[in-house]
Design a protein around this motif. Structure first.
Motif, short mmCIF file in Angstrom:
data_model
loop_
_atom_site.label_atom_id
_atom_site.label_comp_id
_atom_site.label_asym_id
_atom_site.label_seq_id
_atom_site.Cartn_x
_atom_site.Cartn_y
_atom_site.Cartn_z
N LYS A 345 -24.34 -20.96 3.90
CA LYS A 345 -23.28 -21.49 2.92
C LYS A 345 -22.59 -20.57 2.11
O LYS A 345 -23.28 -19.57 1.58
N PRO A 346 -21.36 -20.65 1.56
CA PRO A 346 -20.90 -19.89 0.58
C PRO A 346 -21.67 -19.42 -0.46
O PRO A 346 -22.26 -20.67 -1.36
N GLY A 347 -22.04 -18.26 -0.89
CA GLY A 347 -22.99 -18.18 -2.05
C GLY A 347 -24.42 -18.08 -1.75
O GLY A 347 -25.11 -17.83 -2.78
N GLU A 348 -24.70 -18.10 -0.62
CA GLU A 348 -26.22 -18.45 -0.25
C GLU A 348 -26.90 -16.91 0.21
O GLU A 348 -26.54 -16.58 1.35
N PRO A 349 -27.61 -16.28 -0.88
CA PRO A 349 -28.20 -15.04 -0.16
C PRO A 349 -29.24 -15.01 0.88
O PRO A 349 -29.81 -16.11 0.98
N PHE A 350 -29.21 -14.19 1.44
CA PHE A 350 -30.29 -13.98 2.58
C PHE A 350 -30.66 -12.44 2.88
O PHE A 350 -29.98 -11.60 2.42
N GLU A 351 -31.92 -12.26 3.17
CA GLU A 351 -32.39 -10.67 3.54
C GLU A 351 -32.64 -10.82 4.98
O GLU A 351 -33.28 -11.56 5.52
N PRO A 355 -36.35 -14.66 6.36
CA PRO A 355 -35.87 -16.08 6.99
C PRO A 355 -34.55 -16.03 6.81
O PRO A 355 -33.73 -15.78 5.87
N LEU A 356 -33.69 -16.38 7.86
CA LEU A 356 -32.09 -16.31 8.02
C LEU A 356 -31.58 -17.70 7.84
O LEU A 356 -32.39 -18.96 8.21
N PRO A 357 -30.47 -17.99 7.09
CA PRO A 357 -30.32 -19.40 7.03
C PRO A 357 -29.39 -19.60 8.45
O PRO A 357 -28.32 -19.13 8.88
N THR A 358 -29.76 -20.68 9.12
CA THR A 358 -29.27 -21.19 10.44
C THR A 358 -29.01 -22.58 10.62
O THR A 358 -28.55 -23.03 12.05
N GLU A 359 -28.71 -23.25 9.50
CA GLU A 359 -28.64 -24.56 9.78
C GLU A 359 -26.97 -24.96 10.06
O GLU A 359 -26.17 -24.12 9.05
N PRO A 360 -26.54 -25.52 10.72
CA PRO A 360 -25.11 -25.68 11.14
C PRO A 360 -24.58 -26.54 9.97
O PRO A 360 -24.34 -27.82 10.25
#
Length: 396
Positions: A345-351, A355-360
Motif C-alpha cells: 500500500k502507499p507508505g508501507e515499508p518492506f525489506e 517478508p514482502l507485502p503481497t496482498e492484492p
C-alpha cells in the motif's frame, strides 16, 4: 509576424516559476558536448515516438468514454499505510528498506543512507494549482516529518516526477540532488544551491554519503514549458551501497539497453519499475506490465532475482487503462515467471530480504478487471534478433 514574435516574447516574460528555467552558460555548453545531444535535442538510445500516435478522434473516444472513465479511478478511498513513521523510526534490520509513497516516489534506506526518488508531495502534477491530474490518495507522511535525506534523485523533469513545491521544501534542507543534464537549471531557479547539485549524463556517476549513483539510459522525453524542446535529459538510476544495489527506472519504454545496464551494474536487490500510464497511443515511452517484468529480468541477467516493485501507478490518472490494471497484471505476470514482487500500500515499508507485502489490496476499491494481462502486447524489440529465455517466460 512582428505581432507573433511579440506574443511569444510576452509569454516567455510571463513564464510561470513551475516551468523552471532553461540551461545557459557552462550548463548549456556541457549539454552541447553530450554525445546524446544531436542537432539541438537529446536523443533516445533507440528511436521512440514521443507524441501520441493514432487519430485524435479515436483517442478522445477512448479517453472520454463514460464507462471507461469510471474504471480509471478507484471506487473508494485508497488504503494508505498508517504506521509509516513509526516503522521508519527503526533502522532496517537487513540494511535495505523500501517505502513506496505513491506513483514514482520511493524512499530507499540503503546501507545506512537515505535516498528519495522523484519526490512529489503536490496535489496535482501540473504547473497550475487549479488544473491537471489530481492526487487520488493522500501522501502517506508529511514531507517535513520524513526526516533527513542524504540525496534526492530526479529521473526527468515531467510534472509527475519533478514537483516544484516539493523541491522548494527540500531546498531548505541539507540534501544533495542528483539529476540528469539540464534539470539542474530548474532546481537552481527554485532555490537549490549549485554546490548541492550533481548533474549527470548517461553512464556518469557520483558519490554521495557513501553511495555511488549512476545515471543510466532510458527511453522517454522531457519538457515542462510551452515548447518542450528536448534540452533536458531523462534517466534511470543505479544506486549502489556497500552491501546492496537498487535500480529506479524513471519513465521509459522498453528497450534492449536494460540488458546492458544489468550486465554492467546488476544484479539488483530491488528494482523499481514503471508499469503504469501505458497506452497503444504512446507505446515507445511507457512500459506495460509485461514489458516492465521483462525489463526487470533483463536487469537481473535474464533470470528471476531480487524484488520487483511496481511504480508509476495508482496515484494519478494519466492513461486510458483501468486504475488497478497495472498492479493486477504485474502480479499475474510475475507469479507466472517465478519472480518475487512487492505489492505495498502507499507508505508501507518492506525489506527485500524479509517478508514482502503481497496482498492484492486494490481489489477492495476497484471494479473487477475484465481484461487479461495476456492481452496481445508487442514485446519484441525491433533491434532484437531473437527472444531470450526470460522473454519466453514472460510470454507464456
Amino acid at each position: 509576424m512582428t505581432h507573433l514574435r511579440s506574443l511569444r516574447s510576452g509569454l516567455r516574460a510571463l513564464r510561470p516559476a513551475a516551468f523552471g528555467a532553461d540551461a545557459a552558460g557552462e550548463r548549456l555548453e556541457r549539454i552541447r558536448r553530450s554525445p546524446h545531444f544531436v542537432d539541438g535535442s537529446f536523443r533516445n538510445p533507440v528511436p521512440a515516438r514521443t507524441r501520441p500516435s493514432g487519430s485524435a478522434s479515436r483517442f478522445a473516444k477512448v479517453y472520454f468514454d463514460k464507462e471507461q472513465r469510471l474504471l480509471r479511478a478507484p471506487q473508494g478511498p485508497i488504503p494508505v499505510h498508517r504506521d509509516t513513521l513509526a516503522e521508519l523510526a527503526q533502522p532496517p534490520a537487513t540494511g535495505l528498506r523500501i517505502t513506496w509513497m505513491g506513483h514514482s516516489t520511493v524512499l530507499a534506506e540503503i546501507d545506512g543512507h537515505r535516498v528519495l526518488f522523484d519526490p512529489v508531495w503536490g496535489e496535482r502534477c501540473s504547473p497550475f494549482a487549479f488544473v491537471g491530474p489530481k492526487r487520488l490518495h493522500p501522501v502517506p507522511v508529511p514531507l517535513a516529518a520524513l526526516g533527513p535525506v542524504d540525496v534526492v534523485v530526479i529521473s526527468h523533469d515531467h510534472y509527475d516526477h519533478l514537483d516544484m513545491p516539493t523541491i522548494k521544501a527540500l531546498a531548505s534542507t541539507d540534501t544533495v540532488f542528483a539529476v540528469p543534464l539540464g534539470v539542474g537549471a530548474h532546481l537552481e531557479r527554485w532555490g537549490v544551491p549549485a554546490d548541492r547539485l550533481r548533474e549527470l549524463d548517461w553512464s556518469e556517476s557520483t558519490t554521495v554519503a557513501g553511495l555511488r549513483l549512476t545515471a543510466s539510459p532510458a527511453r522517454h522525453f522531457c519538457g515542462r514549458g510551452l515548447r518542450n524542446e528536448q534540452n533536458t535529459l531523462w534517466a534511470s538510476w543505479v544506486v549502489a551501497g556497500d552491501q546492496h544495489q537498487i535500480f529506479h527506472s524513471g519513465d521509459t519504454g522498453y528497450f534492449s539497453g536494460f540488458r546492458d545496464i544489468g550486465a554492467e551494474h546488476g544484479p539488483f536487490d530491488v528494482t523499481m519499475i514503471q508499469i503504469g500510464a501505458y497506452s497503444d497511443f504512446w507505446p515507445d515511452i511507457h512500459m506495460t506490465p509485461a514489458e516492465g517484468l521483462r525489463a526487470h529480468l533483463d536487469l537481473q541477467g535474464g533470470r528471476p532475482h531480487g524484488v520487483l516493485l511496481p511504480i508509476h501507478w495508482g496515484t494519478f490518472n494519466l492513461a486510458p487503462h483501468a486504475w488497478a490494471e497495472p498492479e493486477e497484471w504485474t502480479k499475474d505476470a510475475a507469479e507466472e515467471a517465478g519472480q518475487a514482487v512487492a505489492l505495498p500500500k502507499p507508505g508501507e515499508p518492506f525489506e527485500s530480504a524479509g517478508p514482502l507485502p503481497t496482498e492484492p489490496w486494490w481489489g477492495a476499491v476497484t471494479q473487477p478487471i475484465t481484461r487479461s494481462w495476456r492481452s496481445p502486447v508487442a514485446l519484441a524489440d525491433p533491434q532484437d534478433e531473437q527472444l531470450t529465455s526470460a522473454d519466453a517466460a514472460v510470454e507464456r
